[in-house]
Scaffold this motif. Structure first.
Motif, PDB file in Angstrom:
ATOM      1  N   MET A   1     143.975  22.030   6.820  1.00 23.30           N
ATOM      2  CA  MET A   1     144.818  21.098   7.565  1.00 23.30           C
ATOM      3  C   MET A   1     144.571  19.677   7.040  1.00 23.30           C
ATOM      4  O   MET A   1     143.443  19.189   7.111  1.00 23.30           O
ATOM      5  CB  MET A   1     144.516  21.175   9.061  1.00 23.30           C
ATOM      6  CG  MET A   1     144.760  22.548   9.680  1.00 23.30           C
ATOM      7  SD  MET A   1     144.160  22.687  11.401  1.00 23.30           S
ATOM      8  CE  MET A   1     145.143  21.420  12.216  1.00 23.30           C
ATOM      9  N   THR A   2     145.609  19.057   6.532  1.00 27.31           N
ATOM     10  CA  THR A   2     145.473  17.687   6.021  1.00 27.31           C
ATOM     11  C   THR A   2     146.578  16.769   6.523  1.00 27.31           C
ATOM     12  O   THR A   2     146.445  15.542   6.494  1.00 27.31           O
ATOM     13  CB  THR A   2     145.511  17.683   4.480  1.00 27.31           C
ATOM     14  OG1 THR A   2     146.730  18.288   4.032  1.00 27.31           O
ATOM     15  CG2 THR A   2     144.327  18.458   3.905  1.00 27.31           C
ATOM     16  N   THR A   3     147.684  17.343   6.979  1.00 28.58           N
ATOM     17  CA  THR A   3     148.854  16.548   7.377  1.00 28.58           C
ATOM     18  C   THR A   3     148.811  16.254   8.866  1.00 28.58           C
ATOM     19  O   THR A   3     148.694  17.183   9.683  1.00 28.58           O
ATOM     20  CB  THR A   3     150.151  17.311   7.040  1.00 28.58           C
ATOM     21  OG1 THR A   3     150.156  17.657   5.659  1.00 28.58           O
ATOM     22  CG2 THR A   3     151.368  16.459   7.366  1.00 28.58           C
ATOM     23  N   PRO A   4     148.904  14.971   9.255  1.00 31.70           N
ATOM     24  CA  PRO A   4     148.958  14.639  10.682  1.00 31.70           C
ATOM     25  C   PRO A   4     150.090  15.406  11.370  1.00 31.70           C
ATOM     26  O   PRO A   4     151.208  15.490  10.852  1.00 31.70           O
ATOM     27  CB  PRO A   4     149.210  13.126  10.684  1.00 31.70           C
ATOM     28  CG  PRO A   4     148.608  12.656   9.405  1.00 31.70           C
ATOM     29  CD  PRO A   4     148.897  13.753   8.411  1.00 31.70           C
ATOM     30  N   GLY A   5     149.787  15.962  12.495  1.00 33.46           N
ATOM     31  CA  GLY A   5     150.752  16.772  13.228  1.00 33.46           C
ATOM     32  C   GLY A   5     150.500  18.258  13.106  1.00 33.46           C
ATOM     33  O   GLY A   5     151.008  19.042  13.917  1.00 33.46           O
ATOM     34  N   GLN A   6     149.716  18.667  12.092  1.00 31.01           N
ATOM     35  CA  GLN A   6     149.338  20.079  12.020  1.00 31.01           C
ATOM     36  C   GLN A   6     148.493  20.419  13.244  1.00 31.01           C
ATOM     37  O   GLN A   6     147.705  19.597  13.719  1.00 31.01           O
ATOM     38  CB  GLN A   6     148.571  20.366  10.731  1.00 31.01           C
ATOM     39  CG  GLN A   6     149.443  20.371   9.485  1.00 31.01           C
ATOM     40  CD  GLN A   6     148.674  20.777   8.250  1.00 31.01           C
ATOM     41  OE1 GLN A   6     147.759  20.056   7.829  1.00 31.01           O
ATOM     42  NE2 GLN A   6     149.038  21.896   7.654  1.00 31.01           N
ATOM     43  N   TRP A   7     148.638  21.630  13.722  1.00 30.62           N
ATOM     44  CA  TRP A   7     147.991  21.973  14.980  1.00 30.62           C
ATOM     45  C   TRP A   7     147.354  23.354  14.921  1.00 30.62           C
ATOM     46  O   TRP A   7     147.649  24.159  14.052  1.00 30.62           O
ATOM     47  CB  TRP A   7     149.005  21.914  16.136  1.00 30.62           C
ATOM     48  CG  TRP A   7     150.172  22.834  15.929  1.00 30.62           C
ATOM     49  CD1 TRP A   7     151.314  22.577  15.246  1.00 30.62           C
ATOM     50  CD2 TRP A   7     150.284  24.184  16.396  1.00 30.62           C
ATOM     51  NE1 TRP A   7     152.152  23.664  15.236  1.00 30.62           N
ATOM     52  CE2 TRP A   7     151.541  24.668  15.948  1.00 30.62           C
ATOM     53  CE3 TRP A   7     149.457  25.019  17.139  1.00 30.62           C
ATOM     54  CZ2 TRP A   7     151.972  25.946  16.237  1.00 30.62           C
ATOM     55  CZ3 TRP A   7     149.890  26.305  17.427  1.00 30.62           C
ATOM     56  CH2 TRP A   7     151.138  26.756  16.972  1.00 30.62           C
TER      57      TRP A   7
END
Length: 463
Positions: free
Chosen positions: A72-78
């Motif tokens: 997970m590296t992208t803001p908004g990934q959950w």
């Protein structure tokens, strides 16, 4: 501010300011240092984790290996939040373990609040998600139930087969014993008609006891036929009707011509035939009672093994002898083990261990069943137990065709199977992994090459 971060992510950017404010009020911002375990595979997914900043690795345990699933590296990934789509008592857990690579920042929203907010904002969408989630869980539960029912049906059929053999033998012995009892009583009546004295009967009984104390005769077929022929000739010379029947019964008890001479001199020629029939019937009754003892003991042992296997009337978590569970599993699976050479190498220093024995018996069943399939019903199964520090190690080694690297990597995946259609659901090893890893904090691994595969289970000595 966290609300500004959420406004710019692809996940929550479409929410209104009012909705974002309501979400922020229900959750909290959290920061974690590098190499921190954020959530663990299998633990209840009580929070929805929305990444705001940093890098997180998602891993899953596969046997003794840790497999990287995603980063997970992208803001908004959950991740997580699954209990929002399950009932309040549901056990929906994280599907992977999350660990921070660097300093990370998350927005954490409790699953209960996620369910409430989605129901308020997108009721149709929530019904769709819940329906999809419950459908997937139902399919998985049904498949697991089918796997259990297949195993139970196979085990029940095997147990019925094992019990049927001694039960049928017992029934035959009872029928024969009834006929033997009638012969014994009629022989006594005939002896009474010959008016033999009490002393003669006592002497006859001593001769009968002498036969029961003689060592078993040679069971070589030629020698047995010679003994029977010699006795049959003697009986024929002394006009004993159906002497060939008595010859077989008396020869099996090591009687000889000299013993027959002593019987005749004891009771006289007139009472010879009923005397010999009485002796033969008592010998037959004794043999039938011994057979009944053996068969009923076999049935009793099978019932005891089934009770031990199922852990009926016992606590779930208990101190137990691991070997007892393995042995009861072997007994339950004995019909499928026909043609398999089972070799045991049990450590003599293995103490009792705190486990869930009924669940571990299911693990032993799955591993033994897989080994039998790999050997196609013919080969050697070696079972070894030993101590390794504060762990108990149990190895199941078979001489089957082995597992290639692809199969080993996917062995514990739900629904993955190499068996033919209708013979497996691909859940046996997944269930075994859950029992060993999740329930017992142990490990289950495979080492394999053609002709030599070992399934290894490591269990801590106490939970």
């Amino acid at each position: 501010m966290v609300i500004d971060d959420l406004r710019t992510t692809f996940l929550t950017g479409g929410l209104s300011d009012e909705q974002l404010a309501e979400m922020v009020a229900a959750g909290e911002e959290a920061t974690f240092e590098p190499d921190t375990e954020l959530f663990h595979e299998g633990a209840p997914a009580d929070y929805l984790w929305i990444l705001l900043e940093g890098t997180v690795q998602l891993t899953r345990q596969s046997g003794n290996d840790t497999v990287l699933l995603a980063t997970m590296t992208t803001p908004g990934q959950w991740a997580g939040g699954l209990r929002a789509w399950s009932d309040a008592s549901g056990s929906a857990g994280y599907r992977a373990t999350g660990r921070s690579v660097d300093r990370v920042r998350f927005f954490l929203l409790p699953s209960a609040d996620l369910a409430r907010l989605v129901d308020k904002w997108f009721p149709f969408g929530k019904h769709m998600i819940v329906g999809l989630y419950q459908t997937v869980r139902t399919i998985e539960a049904t498949a697991r139930q089918r796997e259990s029912l297949i195993a139970l049906g196979t085990m029940a059929a095997g147990l019925a087969h094992e019990i049927n053999n001694p039960a049928a033998a017992s029934l035959r012995a009872v029928v024969a014993l009834r006929a033997t009892g009638d012969t014994m009583l009629s022989s006594l009546t005939d002896l009474a008609k010959k008016t033999i004295a009490a002393g003669q009967f006592i002497a006859l009984d001593e001769l009968r006891r002498e036969l029961t104390e003689r060592p078993a005769p040679d069971h070589d077929s030629v020698a047995a036929m010679d003994r029977e022929d010699a006795l049959a000739e003697w009986l024929q010379r002394h006009s004993v009707e159906r002497g060939w029947e008595l010859a077989a019964q008396l020869a099996s008890a090591s009687a000889d011509a000299e013993w027959l001479d002593r019987v005749e001199s004891t009771v006289g020629s007139a009472a010879l035939e009923p005397a010999l029939r009485w002796v033969a019937s008592t010998l037959a009754a004794g043999a039938l009672l011994s057979e009944l003892t053996d068969t009923t003991t076999r049935i009793s042992n099978l019932v005891a093994a089934a009770k031990s296997y199922s852990q009926m009337d016992r606590a779930s978590l208990q101190d137990c002898d691991i070997h007892e569970g393995i042995e009861s599993t072997l007994v339950m699976m004995s019909p499928k083990l026909d043609g398999i050479d089972v070799q045991r190498d049990f450590g003599s220093d293995i103490p009792r261990i705190e486990v869930y024995p009924a669940e571990l018996n299911q693990v032993w069943t799955n591993l033994i069943d897989n080994a039998i399939d790999a050997m196609e019903g013919k080969g050697t199964l070696g079972i070894t137990t030993r101590l390794d520090g504060d762990h108990l190690v149990i190895d199941f080694a078979d001489t089957g065709h082995g597992m290639d690297s692809t199969v080993q990597e996917r062995a514990f995946e739900p629904f993955f199977t190499t068996k033919d259609v209708g013979k497996g659901t691909g859940l046996g090893l997944d269930i075994s992994r859950r029992i060993v890893v999740d329930r017992h904090r142990g490990e289950i691994t495979f080492e394999s090459e053609p002709g030599a595969t070992t399934a290894r289970v490591r269990l801590p000595m106490s939970l």
